[in-house]
Design a protein around this motif. Structure first.
Motif, PDB file in Angstrom:
ATOM      1  N   UNK A   1      41.505 -11.949  13.353  1.00 60.10           N
ATOM      2  CA  UNK A   1      42.112 -13.321  12.614  1.00 60.10           C
ATOM      3  C   UNK A   1      43.469 -13.864  13.490  1.00 60.10           C
ATOM      4  N   UNK A   2      43.551 -14.805  13.477  1.00 58.05           N
ATOM      5  CA  UNK A   2      44.802 -15.466  13.859  1.00 58.05           C
ATOM      6  C   UNK A   2      45.765 -15.423  12.842  1.00 58.05           C
ATOM      7  N   UNK A   3      47.055 -14.786  13.041  1.00 54.52           N
ATOM      8  CA  UNK A   3      48.194 -14.953  12.002  1.00 54.52           C
ATOM      9  C   UNK A   3      48.583 -16.394  11.984  1.00 54.52           C
ATOM     10  N   UNK A   4      49.150 -16.561  10.685  1.00 53.63           N
ATOM     11  CA  UNK A   4      49.482 -17.854  10.112  1.00 53.63           C
ATOM     12  C   UNK A   4      48.528 -18.960  10.122  1.00 53.63           C
ATOM     13  N   UNK A   5      47.258 -18.531  10.064  1.00 59.22           N
ATOM     14  CA  UNK A   5      46.320 -19.445  10.095  1.00 59.22           C
ATOM     15  C   UNK A   5      45.297 -19.265   8.657  1.00 59.22           C
ATOM     16  N   UNK A   6      45.118 -20.149   7.895  1.00 60.63           N
ATOM     17  CA  UNK A   6      44.268 -20.145   6.783  1.00 60.63           C
ATOM     18  C   UNK A   6      42.689 -19.641   7.596  1.00 60.63           C
ATOM     19  N   UNK A   7      42.366 -18.924   6.395  1.00 61.42           N
ATOM     20  CA  UNK A   7      40.829 -18.268   6.764  1.00 61.42           C
ATOM     21  C   UNK A   7      39.730 -19.503   6.898  1.00 61.42           C
ATOM     22  N   UNK A   8      39.135 -19.532   7.840  1.00 59.26           N
ATOM     23  CA  UNK A   8      37.920 -20.658   7.890  1.00 59.26           C
ATOM     24  C   UNK A   8      37.125 -20.879   6.778  1.00 59.26           C
ATOM     25  N   UNK A   9      36.881 -21.785   6.395  1.00 60.71           N
ATOM     26  CA  UNK A   9      35.856 -21.883   5.373  1.00 60.71           C
ATOM     27  C   UNK A   9      34.359 -22.548   5.762  1.00 60.71           C
ATOM     28  N   UNK A  10      33.377 -22.482   5.233  1.00 61.20           N
ATOM     29  CA  UNK A  10      32.169 -22.975   5.806  1.00 61.20           C
ATOM     30  C   UNK A  10      32.209 -24.442   6.080  1.00 61.20           C
ATOM     31  N   UNK A  11      32.914 -25.092   4.990  1.00 57.61           N
ATOM     32  CA  UNK A  11      32.814 -26.614   4.971  1.00 57.61           C
ATOM     33  C   UNK A  11      33.416 -27.090   6.305  1.00 57.61           C
ATOM     34  N   UNK A  12      34.324 -26.321   6.906  1.00 58.14           N
ATOM     35  CA  UNK A  12      35.121 -26.703   8.175  1.00 58.14           C
ATOM     36  C   UNK A  12      34.149 -26.674   9.517  1.00 58.14           C
ATOM     37  N   UNK A  13      33.034 -25.916   9.406  1.00 59.56           N
ATOM     38  CA  UNK A  13      31.905 -25.607  10.442  1.00 59.56           C
ATOM     39  C   UNK A  13      31.100 -26.648  10.908  1.00 59.56           C
ATOM     40  N   UNK A  14      31.192 -27.103  12.223  1.00 58.68           N
ATOM     41  CA  UNK A  14      30.441 -28.048  12.512  1.00 58.68           C
ATOM     42  C   UNK A  14      29.003 -27.512  12.907  1.00 58.68           C
ATOM     43  N   UNK A  15      28.929 -26.514  13.590  1.00 58.96           N
ATOM     44  CA  UNK A  15      27.612 -25.952  13.926  1.00 58.96           C
ATOM     45  C   UNK A  15      27.616 -24.455  13.746  1.00 58.96           C
ATOM     46  N   UNK A  16      26.430 -24.370  13.004  1.00 58.19           N
ATOM     47  CA  UNK A  16      25.994 -22.975  12.744  1.00 58.19           C
ATOM     48  C   UNK A  16      24.902 -22.539  13.543  1.00 58.19           C
ATOM     49  N   UNK A  17      25.049 -21.209  14.300  1.00 57.68           N
ATOM     50  CA  UNK A  17      24.040 -20.629  14.989  1.00 57.68           C
ATOM     51  C   UNK A  17      23.619 -19.283  14.294  1.00 57.68           C
ATOM     52  N   UNK A  18      22.477 -19.214  14.204  1.00 58.13           N
ATOM     53  CA  UNK A  18      22.077 -17.847  13.429  1.00 58.13           C
ATOM     54  C   UNK A  18      20.665 -17.194  14.310  1.00 58.13           C
ATOM     55  N   UNK A  19      20.947 -15.925  14.673  1.00 55.28           N
ATOM     56  CA  UNK A  19      19.805 -15.316  15.378  1.00 55.28           C
ATOM     57  C   UNK A  19      18.774 -14.782  14.379  1.00 55.28           C
TER      58      UNK A  19
END
Length: 400
Positions: free
Chosen positions: A223-241
């Protein structure tokens, strides 16, 4: 066919997505400032056609293409980690990969993996190495026999041209026909840090925002320091195997607030193929998330951010860089074709690789000119790829 990734049941997959849709990823044991953040410098895969080629031959072609696309000097690569077909004995795979790297001028450590989780294991090894020794470049890739590669949504920019004869069979009528999509499926990515990319004057494709492996609890590996955790609402594309081709249940897209939710059969995709497509298909500045399962029951989540090239747009026009030399009739023909088909949509600069100050590019592109980069990122070589250029120009127009 042996499995490459654990087969999710649909219920398990949707439950996993909803689990992450209600909580951000946990704080991890590995962090990084923005300067040593991990980035993808280049990514490429073979087209979905049948080839008559050995793994060693195709590995050489794909790795050579990747190095040129990245524009990274060969001596900067310190590791090559490739997952190969389980049908070949492990010692032979290692010997072949070492020979390929040496033939390409890559004086680096090589690691050939064959177990079911090697795609993800190799990725984790690369990220750990970049955290320990940031100033380096690493190649990860997949080279698998008999992978039925999907063709839907594939972009010209992610594909390389492979000059291999198609294998052919006879149909019942006696006519020659292509054998379909069964192929030696190869894909590879070039990884480094933002600091190294800046030193080498690269324009990376994407930034790694999150990398986590879920066991009994969420365990963030990066995880990048000084960056807020990514939340699902920010995701443009989901890929699932997954292990099925069943329809997506109603409400999933609404729950995730995503523009795209793509599922993939674990028998038709590898980690390198999936990430290569994701990094090329994401809009500039957008986030893409990939879920994968492992045979031991763990699940992986990886989030990429598509980077915007840091090149000034003069009068709103993107920059095309032509690597050339004098004389070069093919380069002259390419410039004429550019002017004929794309007049007013770009500005052009020429880099003469035979000049002393450009010896780095002479070593990379000596036998490949003309070579084109768009806004500092690879576009094509040998000839103008009009389809790839149109894709990139349309993507730039959409991002404005």
């Amino acid at each position: 066919m042996p499995g490459r990734l654990r087969s999710f049941s649909p219920g398990c997959a949707w439950q996993l997505l909803r689990h992450f849709s209600h909580s951000p990823l946990a704080q991890g044991r590995l962090g990084g400032s923005y300067s040593n953040a991990v980035v993808i410098a280049a990514a490429v895969r073979t087209p979905s056609v049948s080839f008559q080629a050995e793994e060693q031959q195709l590995a050489g072609v794909v790795l050579d293409e990747l190095v040129k696309r990245s524009s990274v000097p060969r001596e900067e690569y310190k590791q090559v980690i490739v997952c190969s077909s389980p049908t070949t004995p492990a010692p032979e795979c290692r010997e072949r990969l070492t020979r390929v790297a040496k033939d390409l001028g890559l004086q680096c450590d090589t690691l050939a993996l064959q177990d079911d989780v090697c795609s993800l294991g190799g990725l984790q090894m690369a990220l750990d190495s970049l955290q320990r020794v940031g100033d380096q470049c690493i190649i990860t890739g997949d080279l698998r026999c008999q992978v039925m590669q999907p063709t839907h949504g594939v972009l010209a920019n992610e594909l390389m041209a492979v000059q291999q004869p198609r294998s052919r069979t006879r149909n019942q009528a006696g006519a020659a026909s292509s054998t379909g999509l069964t192929t030696l499926g190869a894909a590879a990515l070039s990884w480094t840090t933002m600091q190294t990319a800046q030193r080498l004057q690269l324009q990376p494709l994407a930034l790694l925002r999150e990398f986590a492996v879920e066991q009994d609890h969420e365990q963030a590996m990066y995880r990048l320091k000084d960056r807020q955790p990514v939340t699902p609402s920010e995701i443009h594309t989901w890929n699932m195997v997954t292990g099925t081709q069943k329809a997506i249940p109603e409400g999933v897209l609404g729950d995730l607030h995503a523009n795209r939710l793509c599922t993939h059969d674990f028998r038709q995709i590898t980690a390198s193929h999936l990430l290569t497509h994701l990094v090329h298909s994401l809009p500039a500045g957008a986030l893409g998330c990939t879920f994968m399962g492992m045979p031991d029951g763990r699940s992986m989540v990886l989030v990429l951010e598509k980077l915007v090239p840091s090149i000034d747009q003069v009068q709103g026009l993107p920059l095309i860089t032509l690597y050339t030399r004098e004389p070069c009739p093919l380069c002259d023909d390419l410039v004429h074709r550019l002017e004929e088909r794309f007049a007013g949509q770009y500005r052009l600069e020429k880099v003469h690789i035979d000049r002393k100050e450009n010896v780095r590019f002479l070593r990379l592109f000596r036998h490949d000119i003309p070579v084109l980069f768009l806004n500092g990122q690879f576009l094509c070589m040998h000839r103008l790829n009009e389809e790839a250029l149109m894709e990139r120009l349309e993507a730039l127009n959409r991002s404005r």
